[in-house]
Design an enzyme around this catalytic site. Structure first.
Site, PDB file in Angstrom:
ATOM      1  N   SER A  43      15.481  21.055 -16.752  1.00 47.90           N
ATOM      2  CA  SER A  43      14.189  21.928 -16.767  1.00 47.90           C
ATOM      3  C   SER A  43      14.638  23.216 -17.750  1.00 47.90           C
ATOM      4  O   SER A  43      15.766  23.657 -17.389  1.00 47.90           O
ATOM      5  CB  SER A  43      13.711  22.203 -15.646  1.00 47.90           C
ATOM      6  OG  SER A  43      12.941  23.389 -15.416  1.00 47.90           O
ATOM      7  N   LYS A  83      17.138  21.158 -11.396  1.00 41.81           N
ATOM      8  CA  LYS A  83      16.142  19.775 -11.704  1.00 41.81           C
ATOM      9  C   LYS A  83      16.922  18.786 -12.528  1.00 41.81           C
ATOM     10  O   LYS A  83      17.841  19.213 -13.426  1.00 41.81           O
ATOM     11  CB  LYS A  83      14.788  20.243 -12.591  1.00 41.81           C
ATOM     12  CG  LYS A  83      13.943  21.009 -11.951  1.00 41.81           C
ATOM     13  CD  LYS A  83      13.384  20.233 -10.646  1.00 41.81           C
ATOM     14  CE  LYS A  83      12.709  19.194 -11.087  1.00 41.81           C
ATOM     15  NZ  LYS A  83      11.327  19.333 -11.883  1.00 41.81           N
ATOM     16  N   HIS A  88       1.035  -1.071  -0.212  1.00 42.94           N
ATOM     17  CA  HIS A  88      -0.061  -0.167  -0.066  1.00 42.94           C
ATOM     18  C   HIS A  88       0.779   1.220  -0.110  1.00 42.94           C
ATOM     19  O   HIS A  88       0.524   2.383   0.509  1.00 42.94           O
ATOM     20  CB  HIS A  88      -1.003   0.167   1.287  1.00 42.94           C
ATOM     21  CG  HIS A  88      -1.751  -1.442   1.369  1.00 42.94           C
ATOM     22  ND1 HIS A  88      -3.014  -1.546   0.583  1.00 42.94           N
ATOM     23  CD2 HIS A  88      -1.573  -2.102   1.959  1.00 42.94           C
ATOM     24  CE1 HIS A  88      -3.482  -2.582   0.895  1.00 42.94           C
ATOM     25  NE2 HIS A  88      -2.651  -3.041   1.965  1.00 42.94           N
ATOM     26  N   GLU A 131       9.679   7.826 -16.865  1.00 43.22           N
ATOM     27  CA  GLU A 131       8.328   8.432 -16.976  1.00 43.22           C
ATOM     28  C   GLU A 131       7.780   8.358 -18.412  1.00 43.22           C
ATOM     29  O   GLU A 131       6.414   7.936 -18.484  1.00 43.22           O
ATOM     30  CB  GLU A 131       8.430  10.176 -16.875  1.00 43.22           C
ATOM     31  CG  GLU A 131       8.786  10.398 -15.113  1.00 43.22           C
ATOM     32  CD  GLU A 131       9.050  11.738 -14.983  1.00 43.22           C
ATOM     33  OE1 GLU A 131       9.016  12.132 -14.091  1.00 43.22           O
ATOM     34  OE2 GLU A 131       9.211  12.541 -16.001  1.00 43.22           O
TER      35      GLU A 131
END
Length: 476
Positions: free
Chosen positions: A276, A282, A155, A289
């Site tokens: 970025s 970043k 979970h 992704e």
């Protein structure tokens, strides 16, 4: 005049040509179409359906056409609809009317079924090679992290500590199932449909088995109607691919989480991340992704193919032209993802100290306290309640279980003795799971040994099939 235009009194509407033409995408089949045609024309000569001289002329012309297509010197047009008619038109332009004898004893219906199987067979070998490389990268990370302890989750809540190697091996075996599914599908892909004709076979006395053997198929398909209308092998591949990319997506999600400052368990190599345009600090895990995002694309192709087939009567229908783009895109999507994943995993930096720190600062050893009490002859359900109260107390005191004094432990059970601190140590908790398939170090070592044999067997299969296909290419 189209090659099939004898029965028609007027040319097709230009919009019809544009709408029904498949050459924009089925040109991917060019090399396989010619490979099949070379075997077919050799069979026609062997069966004395055409002369050996004509067969030699056609074979020579096909090889010239193949070279021109490969070098982008041939014009493939929508007017000729698909790769089969384009190749035949180019052949006739090259060798004259004798090129028209190539299509004797076959239809585009069995021809395209053959091309699709040849293409997919080649793709399966490439995909298994890439899948094997990913398994090897995961296996190597497991070998290198046999003493690295990681929080295990259910979970997405910390549950029990596991070895990082154990976690990596979970994916090795997950991808092994994918490997086995693809290997098993080979026997259904690797059967020749050529000779089924449009739907009923052909009146020419051909030798289907000769063509099958020449193209390294395991045999021929059994029924001509089924041969030209079967796309089960495409559906099966799309289903297998959907599972593979779903597994990649699950691993991607963990890599994205683990890379965040909130987890900080790993760092992906700079070569597999992006930055970025606005925020200079970043470092984004774009590869996992994007793989995660492309999962829906592959699963969508599976749903599309199933929906296309669901209402089709026997035998061939134009709807089946929709079998190609989804399959081609799935092959390229999967190959791209797997090619990136293996080196990304291989170069991934594992932050062992951060993982251990996370395990040391949670309550994931609570089950071991309950098991300890069970050994002291306390029923598990009662032990569970005692540990629940102990954890609640610890939370209120802003302590972890290993921070409690023996006196604090004894508030909840006199059965707890000083040896509890050894029992609750993270590595003790891990090694206590000494069951087959468990996370204890010796059990993970067993898994590594099991996987080593599986990876070797996979490699042997891939090498065998690669050799067969390479020989066919050289012979062509």
């Amino acid at each position: 005049m189209k090659l099939w235009g004898g029965r028609f009194t007027k040319p097709t509407n230009q919009l019809v040509d544009e709408y029904t033409a498949s050459i924009r995408f089925d040109q991917k089949l060019a090399a396989f179409d010619i490979q099949g045609s070379l075997a077919h024309v050799a069979m026609l000569a062997k069966c004395e359906i055409i002369s050996q001289k004509d067969a030699d002329t056609i074979a020579k012309g096909l090889k010239i056409v193949a070279e021109k297509i490969e070098n982008e010197e041939a014009e493939l047009t929508e007017a000729n609809e698909d790769i089969h008619m384009n190749v035949e038109k180019l052949l006739i332009d090259e060798v004259g009317a004798v090129g028209g004898k190539l299509h004797t004893g076959r239809s585009r219906n069995d021809q395209v079924a053959l091309d699709m199987r040849l293409y997919l067979r080649d793709a399966l070998v490439t995909i298994t090679e890439l899948l094997g490389q990913l398994q090897q990268a995961l296996y190597t990370q497991a070998q290198q992290n046999l003493d690295t302890v990681l929080p295990g989750y259910t979970h997405l809540q910390r549950a029990q500590p596991v070895l990082f190697a154990h976690h990596m091996m979970a994916y090795v075996f997950m991808f092994q199932r994918d490997m086995e599914r693809i290997i098993d599908s080979w026997k259904r892909v690797n059967r020749s449909p050529l000779g089924a004709g449009a739907l009923a076979g052909t009146s020419f006395v051909i030798d289907r088995h000769y063509v099958a053997e020449a193209l390294a198929f395991d045999g021929v398909t059994e029924n001509s109607l089924d041969s030209v209308s079967d796309r089960d092998f495409v559906v099966e591949f799309l289903a297998d691919a959907s599972l593979i990319i779903t597994h990649l997506s699950r691993l991607s999600e963990e890599l994205v989480q683990w890379s965040s400052a909130e987890f900080d368990f790993i760092e992906l190599d700079d070569a597999f991340c992006t930055g970025s345009s606005m925020m200079p600090q970043k470092k984004n895990p774009d590869v996992p992704e994007l793989v995660r995002g492309k999962t829906g694309r592959v699963v969508g192709h599976l749903m599309g193919m199933l929906t296309t087939l669901k209402g089709l009567p026997l035998a061939y229908n134009k709807d089946m032209q929709e079998d190609k783009e989804g399959m081609f895109d799935t092959v390229e999507t999967l190959k791209g993802a797997l090619a990136l994943f293996a080196p990304m995993i291989e170069t991934m930096h594992v932050k062992k100290e951060k993982m251990y720190e996370a395990v040391a600062k949670d309550y994931s050893n609570a089950t071991d306290l309950a098991d300890y009490l069970v050994v002291k002859n306390i029923p598990f359900r009662e032990a569970h309640a005692i540990v629940g109260q102990t954890v609640l107390y610890s939370i209120e005191q802003q302590k972890y279980l290993l921070d409690l004094t023996l006196a604090e432990f004894k508030q909840f059970s006199d059965a707890i003795e000083a040896d509890i601190y050894d029992v609750l140590a993270p590595k003790s908790v891990v090694n206590a799971r000494n069951v087959a398939g468990g996370t204890a170090k010796n059990r993970v070592e067993e898994q590594l040994k099991q996987a080593e044999a599986l990876l070797e067997a996979n490699h042997t299969w891939i090498k065998e099939k690669s050799t067969i296909l390479q020989k066919l290419t050289l012979d062509k």
